[in-house]
Design an enzyme around this catalytic site. Structure first.
Site, PDB file in Angstrom:
ATOM      1  NE  ARG A 132       1.734  -4.154  11.570  1.00  0.00           N
ATOM      2  CZ  ARG A 132       2.810  -3.984  10.811  1.00  0.00           C
ATOM      3  NH1 ARG A 132       3.961  -4.570  11.116  1.00  0.00           N
ATOM      4  NH2 ARG A 132       2.738  -3.256   9.738  1.00  0.00           N
ATOM      5  NE  ARG A 148      -4.452  -0.893  10.290  1.00  0.00           N
ATOM      6  CZ  ARG A 148      -3.383  -0.307   9.780  1.00  0.00           C
ATOM      7  NH1 ARG A 148      -3.448   0.945   9.392  1.00  0.00           N
ATOM      8  NH2 ARG A 148      -2.265  -0.988   9.648  1.00  0.00           N
ATOM      9  NE  ARG A 195       5.945   0.127  10.548  1.00  0.00           N
ATOM     10  CZ  ARG A 195       4.848  -0.024   9.809  1.00  0.00           C
ATOM     11  NH1 ARG A 195       4.841   0.405   8.563  1.00  0.00           N
ATOM     12  NH2 ARG A 195       3.779  -0.606  10.303  1.00  0.00           N
ATOM     13  NE  ARG A 214       7.566  -2.376   6.075  1.00  0.00           N
ATOM     14  CZ  ARG A 214       6.241  -2.406   6.123  1.00  0.00           C
ATOM     15  NH1 ARG A 214       5.539  -1.978   5.102  1.00  0.00           N
ATOM     16  NH2 ARG A 214       5.611  -2.880   7.178  1.00  0.00           N
ATOM     17  CE  LYS A 257      -2.280  -0.600   3.849  1.00  0.00           C
ATOM     18  NZ  LYS A 257      -1.731  -1.836   4.432  1.00  0.00           N
TER      19      LYS A 257
HETATM   20  P1  AMP Z   1       0.582   0.971   9.322  1.00  0.00           P
HETATM   21  O1  AMP Z   1       1.768   1.849   9.115  1.00  0.00           O
HETATM   22  O2  AMP Z   1      -0.590   1.373   8.481  1.00  0.00           O
HETATM   23  O3  AMP Z   1       0.898  -0.493   9.224  1.00  0.00           O
HETATM   24  O4  AMP Z   1       0.093   1.207  10.841  1.00  0.00           O
HETATM   25  C1  AMP Z   1       0.931   0.926  11.919  1.00  0.00           C
HETATM   26  C2  AMP Z   1       0.106   0.838  13.198  1.00  0.00           C
HETATM   27  O5  AMP Z   1      -0.530   2.078  13.449  1.00  0.00           O
HETATM   28  C3  AMP Z   1      -0.997  -0.175  13.141  1.00  0.00           C
HETATM   29  O6  AMP Z   1      -0.566  -1.493  13.447  1.00  0.00           O
HETATM   30  C4  AMP Z   1      -1.939   0.367  14.201  1.00  0.00           C
HETATM   31  O7  AMP Z   1      -1.466   0.085  15.492  1.00  0.00           O
HETATM   32  C5  AMP Z   1      -1.834   1.851  14.004  1.00  0.00           C
HETATM   33  N1  AMP Z   1      -2.836   2.330  13.018  1.00  0.00           N
HETATM   34  C6  AMP Z   1      -2.583   2.846  11.808  1.00  0.00           C
HETATM   35  N2  AMP Z   1      -3.691   3.184  11.170  1.00  0.00           N
HETATM   36  C7  AMP Z   1      -4.700   2.865  12.010  1.00  0.00           C
HETATM   37  C8  AMP Z   1      -6.109   2.950  11.919  1.00  0.00           C
HETATM   38  N3  AMP Z   1      -6.724   3.428  10.841  1.00  0.00           N
HETATM   39  N4  AMP Z   1      -6.838   2.532  12.973  1.00  0.00           N
HETATM   40  C9  AMP Z   1      -6.248   2.050  14.068  1.00  0.00           C
HETATM   41  N5  AMP Z   1      -4.943   1.924  14.229  1.00  0.00           N
HETATM   42  C10 AMP Z   1      -4.163   2.323  13.207  1.00  0.00           C
END
Ligand code: AMP
Length: 285
Positions: free
Chosen positions: A150, A88, A139, A127, A13
């Site tokens: 996740r 999400r 991260r 990554r 993404k």
């Molecule tokens: P990502 O970079 O999109 O993988 O997001 C990393 C982490 O941020 C996720 O595992 C969640 O803990 C939190 N997070 C990101 N976007 C959301 C969302 N829309 N709703 C809830 N938690 C989020």
């Protein structure tokens, strides 16, 4: 143009969002990025999110909806945006519908990147290795254990969005296992088919970026041989003229020299003859 990219962690993404940003000049709104920035800055939101994120859980809906609502109001989002990692959950999707309605904005498409789960772990490992290579901070949630969590939360809380958007005729599914540029092309085709981008967009941007320049360069390149041939012919003509002039000059000089020499010789000869005649006359006397 306003689109949502949907897919599990490691589906590409973020990569696709960045490519779409470059192509269409819109902004990428990644809730994950915004939350990581908030954690790094130690803001109240960051403090709230830190533990949840490190454990692979989801930050409360009202927190992320608030962040997104504020971000959409920023001037750089006026041209359009790509939502990456948001919504999400179904409540987040409903909240997004409401806030877009209030802001009189329309969602153009929801693009789902479908990938084999077995590929996700190795993608995230790649990554992590690339981030380490670039000297970037890795991260905290990019570990096999957290990734498993996740993925579980994606399946239970995010996957229902596929049905949500498909019912609303917004969903397009793309094979996320293809090469990066193939996925980008497929996304572009979908956006064209949905009318989210004008057919011209591609041509115009391409014409603006490379072909126009290439065309000009081509024309220049095509002109160059003719130009240089003309130049060469001109300078050759000049050289011939110069050579002729030089030869004429040289001939003139040589002739002059010869004439001078001859004259000198003649004078010398004449003088000698005259002197001889005088000597003979004197002897006779
Ligand atoms: P990502 O970079 O999109 O993988 O997001 C990393 C982490 O941020 C996720 O595992 C969640 O803990 C939190 N997070 C990101 N976007 C959301 C969302 N829309 N709703 C809830 N938690 C989020």
């Amino acid at each position: 143009m306003r689109i949502i990219l949907l897919g599990p962690p490691g589906s590409g993404k973020g990569t696709q969002a960045q490519l779409l940003v470059q192509r269409y000049g819109i902004v990428q709104l990644s809730t994950g990025e915004m939350l990581r920035a908030a954690v790094a800055a130690g803001t109240p939101v960051g403090l709230k999110a830190k533990e949840i994120m490190a454990g692979g859980g989801l930050v409360p809906d009202d927190v992320v909806v608030g962040i997104i609502s504020d971000r959409i109001d920023q001037p750089d989002a006026k041209q359009g945006f790509i939502l990456d990692g948001f919504p999400r959950t179904v409540p987040q999707a409903e909240a997004l519908d409401n806030l877009l309605r209030h802001k009189h904005l329309k969602l153009d498409a929801v693009i789902e990147l479908r990938v084999n789960e077995s590929a996700l772990l190795s993608r995230v490992e790649t990554r992590v290795a690339q981030m380490r290579e670039r000297g970037e901070e890795v991260r905290l949630d990019d570990t096999p254990e957290v990734l498993t969590k996740r993925l579980a939360s994606y399946r239970s809380q995010t996957e229902p969005l596929i049905h949500y958007y498909s019912e609303r005729r917004k969903l397009s599914t793309i094979d996320g296992m293809m090469a990066i540029d193939e996925v980008t092309r497929a996304v572009h085709r979908q956006l064209l088919a949905l009318g989210a981008v004008e057919p011209k967009t591609h041509v115009r941007s391409a014409a603006k970026a490379a072909p126009a320049k290439t065309g000009a360069k081509k024309a220049k390149a095509a002109k160059t041989p003719a130009k240089s041939a003309k130049k060469t012919a001109k300078s050759a003509k000049k050289a011939v003229k110069g050579a002729k002039k030089a030869a004429k000059k040289a001939t003139k000089k040589t002739t002059k020299k010869v004439v001078k020499k001859t004259a000198k010789g003649a004078v010398k000869k004449g003088a000698k003859k005259a002197a001889k005649k005088v000597t003979k006359k004197r002897a006779k006397r």
